[in-house]
Design an enzyme around this catalytic site. Structure first.
Site, PDB file in Angstrom:
ATOM      1  N   ILE A   8       0.825  -1.201   0.000  1.00 12.91           N
ATOM      2  CA  ILE A   8       0.000   0.000   0.000  1.00 12.91           C
ATOM      3  C   ILE A   8       0.857   1.248   0.000  1.00 12.91           C
ATOM      4  CG2 ILE A   8      -0.267  -0.213   2.522  1.00 12.91           C
ATOM      5  CD1 ILE A   8      -2.993   1.231   2.198  1.00 12.91           C
ATOM      6  N   THR A   9       0.591   2.142  -0.948  1.00 14.93           N
ATOM      7  CA  THR A   9       1.293   3.424  -0.964  1.00 14.93           C
ATOM      8  C   THR A   9       0.592   4.372   0.002  1.00 14.93           C
ATOM      9  OG1 THR A   9      -0.034   4.366  -2.775  1.00 14.93           O
ATOM     10  CG2 THR A   9       1.939   3.093  -3.388  1.00 14.93           C
ATOM     11  N   GLY A  10       1.369   5.240   0.624  1.00 14.18           N
ATOM     12  CA  GLY A  10       0.772   6.202   1.538  1.00 14.18           C
ATOM     13  C   GLY A  10       0.104   5.578   2.738  1.00 14.18           C
ATOM     14  N   ASN A  12       1.129   5.431   5.733  1.00 14.26           N
ATOM     15  CA  ASN A  12       1.638   5.919   7.018  1.00 14.26           C
ATOM     16  C   ASN A  12       0.756   6.987   7.648  1.00 14.26           C
ATOM     17  OD1 ASN A  12       2.196   8.030   5.308  1.00 14.26           O
ATOM     18  ND2 ASN A  12       4.389   8.111   5.730  1.00 14.26           N
ATOM     19  N   SER A  13      -0.408   7.283   7.022  1.00 14.39           N
ATOM     20  CA  SER A  13      -1.316   8.265   7.604  1.00 14.39           C
ATOM     21  C   SER A  13      -2.696   8.104   6.984  1.00 14.39           C
ATOM     22  CB  SER A  13      -0.805   9.694   7.374  1.00 14.39           C
ATOM     23  OG  SER A  13      -0.787  10.002   5.985  1.00 14.39           O
ATOM     24  N   GLY A  14      -3.692   8.763   7.596  1.00 12.35           N
ATOM     25  CA  GLY A  14      -5.027   8.810   7.035  1.00 12.35           C
ATOM     26  C   GLY A  14      -5.669   7.462   6.806  1.00 12.35           C
ATOM     27  N   TYR A 163      -6.628  18.452  -8.905  1.00 10.50           N
ATOM     28  CA  TYR A 163      -6.956  17.267  -8.090  1.00 10.50           C
ATOM     29  C   TYR A 163      -8.064  16.459  -8.756  1.00 10.50           C
ATOM     30  CZ  TYR A 163      -8.296  14.400  -4.094  1.00 10.50           C
ATOM     31  OH  TYR A 163      -8.590  13.333  -3.271  1.00 10.50           O
TER      32      TYR A 163
END
Length: 274
Positions: A8-10, A12-14, A163
């Site tokens: 999984i990318t990203g 480390n948060s959310g 975005y």
């Protein structure tokens, strides 16, 4: 998720962190793809606290295609199977930034780097079938058209428009990849997690960040759709679909326009050097 390996990318948060933590608690071996940082170390502790298999991080800077290629090389050098790839990481800078590769930052990080990473890991995913690719998009993709000329930057940058287009890219990628992988045992689906209070808004004014925190849903609720698409047994043969907060939903007709989608795919290939 017993015996399953998840990249999984990203994570480390959310919602990425919540999804990684929950999948690990269900038995998955979780591999993060994040920058090496104190935040990532803290995330590994959180995920590891309830995990049967200790999570690890393979460092990556998604603003660099060279770094993405190194990530794929590191993963394939260490592992021989991948059951779930979650393309989760995202960015939303308030001012236009052009990456070292010459691309607008939101398109580069939110789409192109994940497009490249997925391609580099496709053979591994196919060899691990049944396997899944999960792309985190947004309902805001429906507010955009696809202008391929803006891959390298906007004449007049508007954060929200950039975005929205990057999230449309996620959806177009999902539909086209699902068609190309039909019969391979690898499924691809996209999702809108809901309006989630995460640190993607870190470049916003503090007042806006405060309002977001009050009005948006928690990462715990936002992660539920990612968890469903990654692990629900009923999703095993579902591909090319879009889920809005765990429910099957309609997506932008742009993603169903075969001519636009193929042109977009070819532009993405040229951009990342495939």
């Amino acid at each position: 998720m017993q015996g399953k390996r998840v990249l999984i990318t990203g994570g480390n948060s959310g919602i990425g962190l919540v999804a990684a933590r929950e999948l690990a608690s269900r038995g998955a071996e979780v591999v993060l793809a994040c920058r090496d940082s104190e935040k990532t170390l803290a995330a590994l502790e959180v995920i590891g606290a309830g995990a049967e298999i200790a999570p690890v991080n393979l460092p990556v800077d998604l603003a660099s295609f060279t770094s993405v290629r190194q990530l794929a090389e590191n993963f394939l050098g260490k592992y021989d199977r991948l059951d779930v790839l979650i393309n989760n990481a995202g960015t939303m800078p308030s001012k236009q930034v052009i990456t070292e590769d010459g691309f607008e930052m939101q398109m580069a990080v939110n789409h192109l780097s994940h497009f490249l990473l997925t391609h580099l890991l496709l053979d591994c995913l196919k060899a691990s079938a049944p396997a899944r690719v999960v792309n985190v998009s947004s309902m805001l993709h429906k507010k955009s058209e696809m202008d391929l000329a803006t891959f390298t930057g906007f004449d007049k940058y508007k954060m929200q428009a950039a975005y929205n287009q990057s999230k449309l890219a996620n959806m177009m990628f999902t539909v086209e990849l699902a068609e190309r992988l039909a019969g391979s045992g690898v499924t691809v689906n996209a999702l809108h997690p809901g309006a989630v209070a995460t640190d993607i808004v870190r470049s916003f004014p503090w007042v806006v960040q405060k309002i977001v925190g009050l009005l948006f849903i928690s990462p715990e609720k936002g992660a539920l759709t990612t968890i469903k698409l990654a692990g629900d047994p009923e999703m095993e043969n579902v591909s090319g679909k879009y889920y809005d907060q765990c429910k099957l939903a309609g997506y932008s007709p742009v993603a169903d326009d075969n001519i636009q989608r193929v042109a977009f795919w070819e532009a993405s290939e040229r951009a990342v050097g495939l």
